[in-house]
Design a protein around this motif. Structure first.
Motif, PDB file in Angstrom:
ATOM      1  N   GLU A   1      -8.422  60.923  -4.926  1.00 19.17           N
ATOM      2  CA  GLU A   1      -8.289  60.117  -3.720  1.00 19.17           C
ATOM      3  C   GLU A   1      -8.101  58.660  -4.101  1.00 19.17           C
ATOM      4  O   GLU A   1      -8.933  58.060  -4.792  1.00 19.17           O
ATOM      5  N   GLY A   2      -6.989  58.076  -3.649  1.00 19.83           N
ATOM      6  CA  GLY A   2      -6.733  56.674  -3.890  1.00 19.83           C
ATOM      7  C   GLY A   2      -7.001  55.845  -2.651  1.00 19.83           C
ATOM      8  O   GLY A   2      -7.500  56.343  -1.629  1.00 19.83           O
ATOM      9  N   THR A   3      -6.647  54.565  -2.729  1.00 20.01           N
ATOM     10  CA  THR A   3      -6.865  53.679  -1.587  1.00 20.01           C
ATOM     11  C   THR A   3      -6.048  54.124  -0.382  1.00 20.01           C
ATOM     12  O   THR A   3      -6.523  54.148   0.753  1.00 20.01           O
ATOM     13  N   ILE A   4      -4.809  54.500  -0.649  1.00 17.96           N
ATOM     14  CA  ILE A   4      -3.923  54.954   0.433  1.00 17.96           C
ATOM     15  C   ILE A   4      -3.440  56.372   0.175  1.00 17.96           C
ATOM     16  O   ILE A   4      -3.417  57.209   1.066  1.00 17.96           O
ATOM     17  N   GLN A   5      -3.075  56.648  -1.059  1.00 14.07           N
ATOM     18  CA  GLN A   5      -2.436  57.917  -1.402  1.00 14.07           C
ATOM     19  C   GLN A   5      -3.411  58.833  -2.122  1.00 14.07           C
ATOM     20  O   GLN A   5      -4.208  58.399  -2.951  1.00 14.07           O
ATOM     21  N   THR A   6      -3.349  60.131  -1.785  1.00 10.86           N
ATOM     22  CA  THR A   6      -4.135  61.164  -2.455  1.00 10.86           C
ATOM     23  C   THR A   6      -3.180  62.045  -3.252  1.00 10.86           C
ATOM     24  O   THR A   6      -2.260  62.636  -2.687  1.00 10.86           O
ATOM     25  N   SER A   7      -3.399  62.115  -4.566  1.00  9.17           N
ATOM     26  CA  SER A   7      -2.475  62.853  -5.437  1.00  9.17           C
ATOM     27  C   SER A   7      -3.093  64.166  -5.891  1.00  9.17           C
ATOM     28  O   SER A   7      -4.313  64.277  -6.066  1.00  9.17           O
ATOM     29  N   ASN A   8      -2.224  65.144  -6.095  1.00 11.22           N
ATOM     30  CA  ASN A   8      -2.648  66.480  -6.525  1.00 11.22           C
ATOM     31  C   ASN A   8      -2.819  66.511  -8.049  1.00 11.22           C
ATOM     32  O   ASN A   8      -2.053  65.903  -8.781  1.00 11.22           O
ATOM     33  N   LEU A   9      -3.842  67.227  -8.530  1.00  5.32           N
ATOM     34  CA  LEU A   9      -4.134  67.331  -9.958  1.00  5.32           C
ATOM     35  C   LEU A   9      -4.145  68.796 -10.380  1.00  5.32           C
ATOM     36  O   LEU A   9      -4.527  69.679  -9.602  1.00  5.32           O
ATOM     37  N   MET A  10      -3.692  69.035 -11.613  1.00  3.61           N
ATOM     38  CA  MET A  10      -3.794  70.387 -12.167  1.00  3.61           C
ATOM     39  C   MET A  10      -5.246  70.720 -12.481  1.00  3.61           C
ATOM     40  O   MET A  10      -5.753  71.779 -12.108  1.00  3.61           O
ATOM     41  N   THR A  11      -5.918  69.838 -13.198  1.00  3.82           N
ATOM     42  CA  THR A  11      -7.329  70.016 -13.555  1.00  3.82           C
ATOM     43  C   THR A  11      -8.029  68.669 -13.418  1.00  3.82           C
ATOM     44  O   THR A  11      -7.386  67.607 -13.378  1.00  3.82           O
ATOM     45  N   LEU A  12      -9.336  68.714 -13.392  1.00  2.00           N
ATOM     46  CA  LEU A  12     -10.124  67.488 -13.355  1.00  2.00           C
ATOM     47  C   LEU A  12     -10.247  66.918 -14.766  1.00  2.00           C
ATOM     48  O   LEU A  12     -10.276  67.671 -15.751  1.00  2.00           O
ATOM     49  N   PRO A  13     -10.348  65.595 -14.905  1.00  2.00           N
ATOM     50  CA  PRO A  13     -10.419  64.978 -16.239  1.00  2.00           C
ATOM     51  C   PRO A  13     -11.814  65.044 -16.859  1.00  2.00           C
ATOM     52  O   PRO A  13     -12.159  64.221 -17.707  1.00  2.00           O
ATOM     53  N   PHE A  14     -12.614  66.004 -16.430  1.00  2.00           N
ATOM     54  CA  PHE A  14     -13.942  66.180 -17.000  1.00  2.00           C
ATOM     55  C   PHE A  14     -14.303  67.657 -16.890  1.00  2.00           C
ATOM     56  O   PHE A  14     -13.562  68.467 -16.298  1.00  2.00           O
ATOM     57  N   ALA A  15     -15.448  68.013 -17.459  1.00  2.00           N
ATOM     58  CA  ALA A  15     -15.851  69.423 -17.515  1.00  2.00           C
ATOM     59  C   ALA A  15     -16.172  69.938 -16.123  1.00  2.00           C
ATOM     60  O   ALA A  15     -16.999  69.364 -15.404  1.00  2.00           O
ATOM     61  N   PHE A  16     -15.513  71.030 -15.776  1.00  2.00           N
ATOM     62  CA  PHE A  16     -15.708  71.642 -14.454  1.00  2.00           C
ATOM     63  C   PHE A  16     -15.803  73.153 -14.645  1.00  2.00           C
ATOM     64  O   PHE A  16     -14.978  73.757 -15.338  1.00  2.00           O
ATOM     65  N   LYS A  17     -16.805  73.762 -14.040  1.00  2.00           N
ATOM     66  CA  LYS A  17     -16.984  75.209 -14.109  1.00  2.00           C
ATOM     67  C   LYS A  17     -17.240  75.745 -12.713  1.00  2.00           C
ATOM     68  O   LYS A  17     -18.163  75.299 -12.021  1.00  2.00           O
ATOM     69  N   GLN A  18     -16.407  76.687 -12.321  1.00  2.00           N
ATOM     70  CA  GLN A  18     -16.555  77.289 -10.994  1.00  2.00           C
ATOM     71  C   GLN A  18     -17.558  78.427 -11.052  1.00  2.00           C
ATOM     72  O   GLN A  18     -17.469  79.317 -11.892  1.00  2.00           O
TER      73      GLN A  18
END
Length: 656
Positions: free
Chosen positions: A115-132
């Motif tokens: 989430e940016g100030t105005i624009q929200t961009s799509n990401l392939m993965t998060l830039p940190f460790a994430f486990k579902q």
């Protein structure tokens, strides 16, 4: 405005368009055009600046028209693919089943955004460790979480329920929570770069994601005679789109391979099951064949048939020989019985009994000796008597021997007849036994041929399972265009520029089209050039200057009414009876200037020494009294119309 002396003019519509006049008409509002252009161009710039670009990604595959692998000569039993039907392949490629596998393999049920100030961009993965933690199949409705990285820790909010979770050590595993995922940023060196950034984590049901992906992917054939298919998808992330298409092609290829391998596996299972039954049936047939031969004493049906015929022939010969001997024995016996003189018996007539032959020989010798003794001595000669007795004794012995021999021959003949009948029955049964044996052999050959065929098919299926060929050939892996297909800056700016011109033009055109007022004399002459225009009165905004009170005034209003009064005085017809002339001022609706023109025209005419009687004929809503400071209840036109004897001169002595 009109007068009673005007003729009735027929209005003629002029279709000629004065382009120059129309352009000048719109150019008077050029600031609005400039303002609109600036606004829409700035809006277009902001739109292009903060709108996520959409790229088109495409790939190409060729549907392979191959047989099921290794094909041996007996192709009548082979499982073959039908000819290529691209419509079927397109439907399979874009089917929900394939999309579901793609979604599961890539984990598309979980999406990430920054989430940016105005624009929200799509990401392939998060830039940190994430486990579902939550299983994708257990997601029944959309879940959304907003993760904000602060100076002191992680601030996670459930967007739907607005429940907040806070973790002070950048690790969600340090405390218990009900979040469907785990996040850990403790060991990252780039943590300072992530501070104050906000990420959105969305969980969606697999079905919804698969249906959405199905609607985004387009599959079309390239040409009419080609086996090539083009797959395309539009998205904000090039990497994600390329991964989706590449995964889709791989899933489709493995699905085709799996189908053909499944056929081979089922073929192997079927053949293995049939092997058990065929082995049992073959064993049963072979045991039955063996029992049949044993029960019927059959070694080889052809040899047995020849042997039976040979034995029957030999038996017939034996019967014939015995009957021949029996006939000879009966003839000798009959000869002995009928021969009272005891003459010589025939010797070597074919009797196979040596004792009888010896007795016959002795008998003949005794008969010869007897005859010799009879010829040399008398009947009473002792030698003759002894010779006669010997003959009779030998004759009796021959009779007994022939009788015994005949009995033996009869018994032998009966035995041979029984044996002959047995041989005849055995030979007669040979065709039936041969038929039965051939039926057994036929069943055995059928089962053996089927067993061998299934064994061959099993080898074919095993080889096909081991070397299953792919169902597609990737012509081009997923490629994304370097330029976004949306938004296109040139089209956006061109549309904005065109809209900046058309919007004010359209608004002004509607205003002009709906405007029913007369703004200049051109509005009248454009409709009918034969109508005379005797004056133009400016629109005075100041209320204190609307009355022409000063005959010597030099204002635009005063000059316009002087011109109007002069033109009216010029065009009014001269009456021979020297009576007053009537000017009738009217309009269609209220507020169009009837009172304003009437009062000022009356004042303008009176300024050039004309006697003017101003009559307000608006009986419903009179307005003249408001401009000349007269009482509204003062007698006037309505009184005169009501009473013809009404003397108006009494109320207006200055006119009389």
């Amino acid at each position: 405005m009109g007068s009673t002396f005007n003729n009735m003019y027929e209005f003629e519509e002029d279709d000629n368009l004065d382009l120059k006049q129309e352009i000048r008409r719109y150019l008077r509002y050029w600031p609005w055009f400039v303002f609109t252009l600036v606004v829409v161009l700035v809006s277009a710039f902001m739109y292009l600046r903060y709108t996520s670009p959409v790229f088109e990604t495409y790939s190409k595959v060729k549907i392979l028209d191959e047989s099921d692998g290794l094909e041996l000569p007996t192709s009548a039993f082979i499982f073959k693919r039908s000819n290529i039907n691209l419509e079927n392949e397109i439907e399979i490629l874009s089917s929900y089943l394939i999309m579901d596998r793609v979604v599961r393999r890539l984990g598309l049920a979980t999406s990430f955004y920054e989430e940016g100030t105005i624009q929200t961009s799509n990401l392939m993965t998060l830039p940190f460790a994430f486990k579902q933690i939550i299983q994708s199949d257990s997601i029944v409705q959309e879940q959304s979480y907003k993760l904000k990285i602060t100076q002191n820790g992680l601030d996670i909010t459930n967007v739907i329920s607005e429940r907040n979770y806070y973790f002070s050590n950048y690790n969600t595993q340090s405390s218990e929570h009900s979040l469907p995922f785990q996040v850990n940023i403790e060991s990252l060196d780039m943590r300072p770069e992530l501070i104050d950034k906000t990420y959105i984590i969305n969980f969606n049901p697999i079905k919804d994601v698969a249906l959405s992906l199905k609607s985004k992917i387009e599959v079309e054939a390239i040409g009419d005679q080609s086996d090539l298919l083009k797959l395309s998808i539009k998205g904000e992330s090039k990497t994600l789109s390329e991964n989706i298409l590449n995964t889709l092609m791989d899933v489709f290829d493995k699905d085709g391979i799996s189908d053909r391998q499944l056929i081979s596996k089922r073929t192997l299972d079927f053949i293995d099951d049939r092997f058990v039954f065929l082995a049992q049936e073959l064993d049963s047939i072979e045991v039955g064949r063996q029992d049949f031969k044993q029960d019927n004493n059959i070694v080889d049906i052809t040899v047995d048939a020849g042997l039976g015929l040979e034995q029957r022939a030999q038996s017939d010969e034996e019967v014939f020989r015995i009957e021949h001997q029996l006939t000879l024995a009966k003839l000798l016996e009959s000869s002995l019985i009928n021969d009272a003189e005891s003459d010589l018996l025939p010797a070597n007539i074919g009797i196979e009994n040596s004792n009888i032959n010896v007795l016959i020989s002795d008998y003949n010798s005794a008969v010869i000796d007897r005859d010799k003794f009879l010829s040399s001595g008398g009947v009473n000669n002792p030698l003759v008597k002894q010779a006669v007795e010997k003959v009779e004794e030998l004759k009796a012995n021959i009779n007994r021997s022939l009788s015994t021999y005949a009995t033996q021959l009869g018994a032998s003949r009966e035995q041979l007849s029984q044996r002959n009948r047995k041989f005849s029955g055995r030979v007669a049964q040979i065709p039936e036994k041969e038929k039965l044996l051939r039926a057994i052999d036929r069943q055995q050959k059928i089962k053996e041929s089927l067993y061998l065929l299934l064994l061959q098919k099993r080898e074919e299926a095993a080889i096909n399972l081991a070397i299953t060929e792919p169902s597609i050939k990737v012509v081009e892996f997923a490629l994304s265009g370097s330029q976004p297909i949306s938004p296109k800056s040139r089209i956006i700016y061109a549309g904005a520029f065109l809209g900046g011109l058309l919007i004010p033009f359209g608004i002004l055109y509607l205003i002009f089209m709906l405007d029913t007022k007369l703004h200049s004399k051109e509005d009248i002459t454009k409709i009918n050039s034969k109508i005379p225009v005797i004056g133009e009165i400016p629109d005075v905004k100041a209320k204190e200057d609307v009355i022409f009170n000063d005959p010597n005034a030099r204002t635009a209003l005063a000059e316009s009414f002087r011109i109007l009064s002069s033109n009216v005085d010029y065009i009014l017809p001269v009456r021979a009876d020297n009576k007053g002339r009537v000017i009738y001022c009217t309009s269609t609706i209220k507020g169009e200037g009837k009172t304003y023109i009437s009062i000022n025209l009356s004042l303008a005419l009176s300024s050039i020494n004309k006697k003017v009687l101003l009559i307000g004929a608006d009986l419903r809503n009179p307005q003249i009294h408001t401009h000349i400071d007269e009482d509204k209840r003062k007698p006037g036109l309505s009184n005169y119309l009501h009473d013809t004897n009404f003397n108006w001169r009494v109320n207006f002595p200055e006119i009389g």
